[in-house]
Scaffold this active site. Structure first.
Site, short mmCIF file in Angstrom:
data_model
loop_
_atom_site.label_atom_id
_atom_site.label_comp_id
_atom_site.label_asym_id
_atom_site.label_seq_id
_atom_site.Cartn_x
_atom_site.Cartn_y
_atom_site.Cartn_z
CB CYS A 122 -6.36 1.52 2.56
SG CYS A 122 -7.72 0.41 2.94
CB ALA B 260 -0.91 13.80 -11.79
NE ARG C 218 -13.85 4.48 5.84
CZ ARG C 218 -13.74 3.17 6.12
NH1 ARG C 218 -13.49 2.77 7.36
NH2 ARG C 218 -13.85 2.27 5.14
N GLY D 175 -6.83 9.22 -1.09
CA GLY D 175 -7.64 9.28 0.13
C GLY D 175 -8.06 7.87 0.48
CG ASN E 118 -2.28 -0.61 0.86
OD1 ASN E 118 -2.47 -1.10 -0.26
ND2 ASN E 118 -3.20 -0.60 1.80
CG PHE F 196 -2.20 2.83 -8.15
CD1 PHE F 196 -2.94 1.90 -8.87
CD2 PHE F 196 -2.70 3.25 -6.94
CE1 PHE F 196 -4.13 1.38 -8.38
CE2 PHE F 196 -3.90 2.74 -6.44
CZ PHE F 196 -4.60 1.80 -7.15
#
Ligand code: UDX
Length: 449
Positions: A279, A271, A346, A276, A227, A268
């Site tokens: 995790c 940009a 979240r 958020g 992660n 991933f």
């Protein structure tokens, strides 16, 4: 195999539902009796594609059940998945008190040998501490516990797909027999011998998941490392976008070309407003904290976190520069969820933007397909619309914060006619600059000319 799941949050529910769909008998428990009552009544407390349908079909087949009596769930199972939350403390360290409570309950309630599997995201060495705690708390010395780590890599919005079609299944064990039991639990997924709700039973041919057996410590590290590295990739792309703005490059073209190198990979590297969700932000913090606790200064992760937080500052600077006076301006905010296809807000970048706009005195008109009710509870001072065109009507500016499909399909020629000013600040590089400028928009995005 008879399994139980402690903690019916997002990971626990998806895990329980998918393992039941794969043929196991699963009993789920949670300290929140209202959540259990809702599940018993056929309700689903989270929005996740395919989840409600699987919970319905496995319930009909009698393979999934719910109880508030943790003891019943513990005694009924041979293997127990711990899926409770490990939220961050103020220090960034992971709060493991819920895991400790599970150890106490399992040690007190178990009436026979149990395989205890930690699925929650935890710092390295937690499994060994869990093993020690189970021995310390148990009342009946004859009961034997084996502990294993089995981190999940589920993404919100595609969690069911990720569970049934994983890239890898990682198990951390102290004993070979625990690895054998986990291989048995995952056999239907490894052999694809289950009814896949996504592909109506027959999955397209594709690479089978690797089943990786390692130590508990390494398995726990694999989760945090994975992660954190994905978060680092995103922040790298975001620094690149700043460079592109100052050097006249196009970050989309730069990251596309980088991603064509299989050593880098194209995923991933998008940009935008930054990462958020529940995790990446907390796992980065927990990993920094864990490293510091053993004398390692994880400064590239500190930079990852700093760069991510500065994305909102950059975006607010642009909004204030474009609008000059923000107070009293009608600002359409498109997207609240931390990413598309989830109702989860979240650590959502959009909410930080919303908070600052309200503080500046803007009249915010927000739109999101799924996340309005959760946001409205936190920010009653904003206006909420399910229809993007309603949010854009009379707007002095439009802000694109979450790249939902519904926003991709907006007819900006039509919307532009209803706006007070054709100004769009694209926080996810969703639109084509030339197309938007062709429609007469003042268009701003990240890292593009
Ligand atoms: C993540 C991991 O992907 C998953 O493996 C793990 O189990 C849990 O954490 P999730 O939090 O659901 O999953 O979201 P993800 O799809 O990874 O996106 C995370 C954030 O990064 C989102 O805010 C997204 O908007 C942002 N992102 C993602 C970017 O800004 N750029 C990208 O290129 C990709």
């Amino acid at each position: 195999m008879r399994l139980s799941v402690i903690g019916c949050g997002y990971v626990g529910l998806v895990t329980g539902a998918c393992l039941a769909e794969a043929g196991h008998e699963v009993i789920c428990t949670d300290i929140d009796s209202e959540r259990i009552a809702k599940l018993k009544a056929g309700g689903v407390p989270i929005y996740e594609r395919y989840l409600d349908e699987i919970l319905r079909s496995t319930r009909r087949a009698g393979r999934i059940s719910y109880t508030s009596d943790a003891g019943q769930a513990i005694r009924a199972a041979q293997a127990i998945f711990i899926c409770v939350g490990t939220p961050p403390k103020d220090s960034g360290e992971a709060d493991l008190s819920a895991i400790d409570n599970c150890a106490r309950q399992i040690a007190a309630e178990a009436d026979g040998p149990k395989l205890v599997i930690e699925k929650s995201t935890v710092p390295a060495r937690t499994g060994l501490e869990l093993s020690r705690a189970l021995s310390a708390y148990r009342r009946n010395g004859d009961v034997r516990f084996r502990v294993a780590s089995n981190p999940e890599f589920l993404r919100e919005g595609t969690a069911v797909e990720d569970f049934f079609h994983p890239d890898r299944i990682v198990v951390g064990v102290e004993e070979e027999s625990a690895a054998a039991d986990l291989r048995e639990i995952y056999r239907p997924i490894l052999e694809r011998s289950f009814h896949c709700p996504l592909h109506n039973g027959t999955c397209p041919p594709g690479p089978r998941a690797d089943f990786l057996v390692t130590t508990i410590n390494s398995a726990e590290l694999i989760k945090h490392a994975s992660n954190s590295f994905l978060a680092l990739k995103i922040s790298y792309a975001n620094v690149l976008s700043e460079l592109c703005e100052r050097l006249g490059g196009d970050v989309e073209e730069v990251t596309h070309a980088m991603g064509l190198d299989p050593r880098i990979g194209g995923q991933f590297l998008k940009a935008g407003l930054g990462f958020g969700g529940f995790c990446f932000p907390k796992d980065v913090q927990a990993f920094i904290h864990l490293a510091a606790s053993v004398g390692v200064d994880f400064d590239i992760l500190k930079a990852t976190d700093r760069v991510n937080k500065e994305r909102i500052d950059r975006y607010m600077e642009r909004i204030r520069r474009a609008l000059w006076v923000v107070k009293g301006k009608h600002v359409a905010l498109l997207g609240l969820a931390f990413k598309p296809n989830t109702d989860d807000i979240r650590y959502a970048p959009a909410l930080e933007v919303l908070k600052r706009l309200l503080a500046d005195g803007a009249a915010v008109h927000a739109c999101d397909p799924e996340a309005i009710s959760r946001t409205q509870a936190l920010f009653p001072g904003a206006h909420y619309h399910k229809d993007p065109y309603a949010a854009l009507q009379k707007a002095d500016a439009a802000l694109l914060c979450t790249e939902w499909d519904i926003f991709k399909k907006i007819d900006w020629e039509r919307a532009g006619k209803t706006m007070a000013r054709k100004l769009l600040l694209d926080g996810r590089n969703l639109y084509s600059p030339s197309a938007m400028r062709g429609l007469g928009f003042e268009y701003h995005s990240f890292g593009r000319p």
